[in-house]
Motif scaffolding. Structure first.
Motif, PDB file in Angstrom:
ATOM      1  N   ILE A   1       3.330   1.354  -7.453  1.00  0.00           N
ATOM      2  CA  ILE A   1       2.538   0.378  -7.775  1.00  0.00           C
ATOM      3  C   ILE A   1       1.137   1.316  -8.280  1.00  0.00           C
ATOM      4  O   ILE A   1       0.784   2.145  -7.769  1.00  0.00           O
ATOM      5  N   ASP A   2       0.676   0.973  -9.600  1.00  0.00           N
ATOM      6  CA  ASP A   2      -0.583   1.399 -10.143  1.00  0.00           C
ATOM      7  C   ASP A   2      -1.716   0.592 -10.194  1.00  0.00           C
ATOM      8  O   ASP A   2      -1.801  -0.408 -10.489  1.00  0.00           O
ATOM      9  N   PRO A   3      -2.534   0.871  -9.134  1.00  0.00           N
ATOM     10  CA  PRO A   3      -3.681  -0.086  -8.798  1.00  0.00           C
ATOM     11  C   PRO A   3      -4.712  -0.246 -10.101  1.00  0.00           C
ATOM     12  O   PRO A   3      -5.061  -1.277 -10.150  1.00  0.00           O
ATOM     13  N   ALA A   4      -4.399   0.824 -11.220  1.00  0.00           N
ATOM     14  CA  ALA A   4      -5.315   0.554 -12.137  1.00  0.00           C
ATOM     15  C   ALA A   4      -4.649  -0.065 -13.121  1.00  0.00           C
ATOM     16  O   ALA A   4      -5.304  -0.151 -14.367  1.00  0.00           O
TER      17      ALA A   4
ATOM     18  N   GLU B   1       8.309   8.750  -7.190  1.00  0.00           N
ATOM     19  CA  GLU B   1       7.004   8.292  -7.980  1.00  0.00           C
ATOM     20  C   GLU B   1       7.479   7.541  -8.989  1.00  0.00           C
ATOM     21  O   GLU B   1       6.221   7.076  -9.815  1.00  0.00           O
ATOM     22  N   GLU B   2       8.518   7.116  -9.215  1.00  0.00           N
ATOM     23  CA  GLU B   2       8.645   6.069 -10.508  1.00  0.00           C
ATOM     24  C   GLU B   2       8.535   4.659  -9.823  1.00  0.00           C
ATOM     25  O   GLU B   2       8.633   4.484  -8.712  1.00  0.00           O
ATOM     26  N   ASN B   3       8.626   3.660 -10.816  1.00  0.00           N
ATOM     27  CA  ASN B   3       8.290   2.252 -10.590  1.00  0.00           C
ATOM     28  C   ASN B   3       9.568   1.631 -10.069  1.00  0.00           C
ATOM     29  O   ASN B   3      10.687   2.183 -10.224  1.00  0.00           O
TER      30      ASN B   3
ATOM     31  N   PRO C   1      15.208   0.876  -4.505  1.00  0.00           N
ATOM     32  CA  PRO C   1      14.756  -0.219  -3.419  1.00  0.00           C
ATOM     33  C   PRO C   1      13.386  -0.120  -3.087  1.00  0.00           C
ATOM     34  O   PRO C   1      12.885   0.917  -3.420  1.00  0.00           O
ATOM     35  N   PRO C   2      12.715  -1.148  -2.825  1.00  0.00           N
ATOM     36  CA  PRO C   2      11.131  -1.003  -2.376  1.00  0.00           C
ATOM     37  C   PRO C   2      11.227   0.004  -1.376  1.00  0.00           C
ATOM     38  O   PRO C   2      11.941   0.025  -0.145  1.00  0.00           O
ATOM     39  N   GLY C   3      10.061   0.575  -1.294  1.00  0.00           N
ATOM     40  CA  GLY C   3       9.903   1.790  -0.312  1.00  0.00           C
ATOM     41  C   GLY C   3      10.223   3.146  -0.370  1.00  0.00           C
ATOM     42  O   GLY C   3      10.322   3.987   0.394  1.00  0.00           O
TER      43      GLY C   3
ATOM     44  N   LEU D   1       0.966  -1.177  -0.203  1.00  0.00           N
ATOM     45  CA  LEU D   1       0.132   0.121   0.065  1.00  0.00           C
ATOM     46  C   LEU D   1       1.019   1.114   0.046  1.00  0.00           C
ATOM     47  O   LEU D   1       0.456   2.079  -0.393  1.00  0.00           O
ATOM     48  N   THR D   2       1.976   1.100   0.534  1.00  0.00           N
ATOM     49  CA  THR D   2       3.130   2.349   0.607  1.00  0.00           C
ATOM     50  C   THR D   2       3.432   2.490  -0.894  1.00  0.00           C
ATOM     51  O   THR D   2       3.591   3.656  -1.227  1.00  0.00           O
ATOM     52  N   HIS D   3       3.880   1.413  -1.469  1.00  0.00           N
ATOM     53  CA  HIS D   3       4.095   1.569  -3.122  1.00  0.00           C
ATOM     54  C   HIS D   3       3.081   2.382  -3.723  1.00  0.00           C
ATOM     55  O   HIS D   3       3.225   2.944  -4.808  1.00  0.00           O
TER      56      HIS D   3
END
Length: 360
Positions: free
Chosen positions: A65-68, A263-265, A257-259, A57-59
């Motif tokens: 992460i783009d939920p759509a 704004e990038e992937n 790194p994760p987190g 959810l942080t991502h």
């Protein structure tokens, strides 16, 4: 005293699905994410279980992460495919990849599907098991941000790039699911939660010095040592070759790194291989051979009384069966995390979702 809750698997999966849907994920995508998280907990792999809800959810909040997003097949042959995840959740990308791999292997005997611009997708063994079922062999690997040192480096060089191989047996499967670090990076969560030291020769701190302290520095600053040193490092490099390099994705240090606050992937890449057993022998005959081999392993003489030779994945299979019968074990702090996220999503807590509480 801390407690563990024994949760009904279906109720917990639905609750987690509701949470992800409440944060903007489509219902099917939310369920795909929830399934792989809950099953990790059921298999005793708590570092990859619902504890990851907050990370995902942080991502999503930060745009990694783009939920759509809708993953897209950008290149395809009868036996191969390349998927661009377009920043979708890793589980969403991997569901499409598994479906393609099985369909293509069913038609042609073998299939290789790679994905780029994905995200963390949980345990490779989960996806390998979905590919294998009772009639295929599966190989799954993923790259990760660079957390792994080379045998002589002071800093991270490459991801710990997990690898899984799954073969079916009757009513069970052999599932090798390993990262190429001495420990999976997500294990840091577990060691911090339990407030216990790391094993020796597993981690370096931010300065490149060996440490056993899980609080030695910030979570993302730890550097993993490769298992078997040059062997683990070599496996991680080759996993990179068949994930990011083969898919045309980002390689090693090009991945954030994760987190990370950006704004990038975090453009993770995966590889999925499916091999149809019927091209070699009847699946039932193969499973019977695996069963006999498992019996052979179980009958091996052991050094100490009470020891036992487990086949790869057996401990996880036992944990899964126990979770089905007794409930999915969930620590109190993870229960509180899920309740907090449900509240943020405007959801009520379903009665009984967390089941029986046991003192730890």
């Amino acid at each position: 005293m801390p407690k563990n809750y024994l949760c009904d698997a279906r109720a917990l999966t639905k609750f987690c699905t509701d949470i992800f849907a409440g944060f903007g994920f489509g219902r099917a995508d939310a369920e795909a994410i929830a399934n792989q998280l809950v099953i990790a907990d059921m298999r005793g792999m708590a570092s990859h279980g619902v504890v990851r809800t907050d990370m995902y959810l942080t991502h999503a909040r930060k745009g990694a992460i783009d939920p759509a997003a809708v993953p897209e097949i950008v290149r395809e042959t009868p036996v191969t495919a390349v998927i661009d995840g377009h920043k979708a959740a890793g589980a969403v990308v991997s569901e499409l990849a598994v479906k393609l791999a099985r369909e293509k292997a069913e038609a042609s005997g073998i299939a290789v599907v790679v994905a780029r611009n994905s995200n963390h997708h949980g345990t490779c063994g989960y996806w390998g098991t979905k590919i294998a079922q009772d009639d295929m062999l599966a190989f799954v690997t993923s790259n990760t941000p660079p957390f792994l040192a080379a045998p002589v480096s002071k800093g991270p060089v490459i991801g710990n790039n997990p690898i899984s191989v799954v073969v079916p047996a009757n009513g069970r499967d052999m599932c090798l699911d390993i990262s190429n670090g001495v420990m999976a990076f997500g294990k840091i969560h577990e060691y911090r939660r339990l407030n216990k030291p790391f094993p020796a020769n597993a981690w370096l701190d931010r300065e490149g010095n060996p440490t056993v302290d899980p609080f030695a520095n910030e979570f993302l600053e730890f550097i993993s040592l490769p298992v078997g040193m040059h062997k683990g490092f070599g496996l991680a490099v080759m996993a990179e070759a068949v994930t990011s390099m083969l898919s045309g994705g980002e390689v090693a240090a090009e991945i954030a790194p994760p987190g990370a606050d950006l704004e990038e992937n975090n453009p993770t890449c995966h590889c999925f291989v499916a091999i149809k057993l019927a091209g070699f022998l009847e699946p039932a005959a193969y499973r019977a051979k695996v069963d006999r081999f498992i019996d052979y392993l179980h009958e091996a003489a052991v050094q100490k009384e009470g020891d036992y030779v487990y086949y790869p994945g057996e401990i996880e299979n036992i944990a899964y069966e126990q979770s089905l019968k007794q409930g999915v074990p969930l620590p109190e702090n993870i229960k509180e995390l899920l309740c907090k996220k449900a509240e943020e999503a405007g959801l009520s807590i379903p009665e009984g979702v967390f089941g029986k509480a046991l003192d730890v």
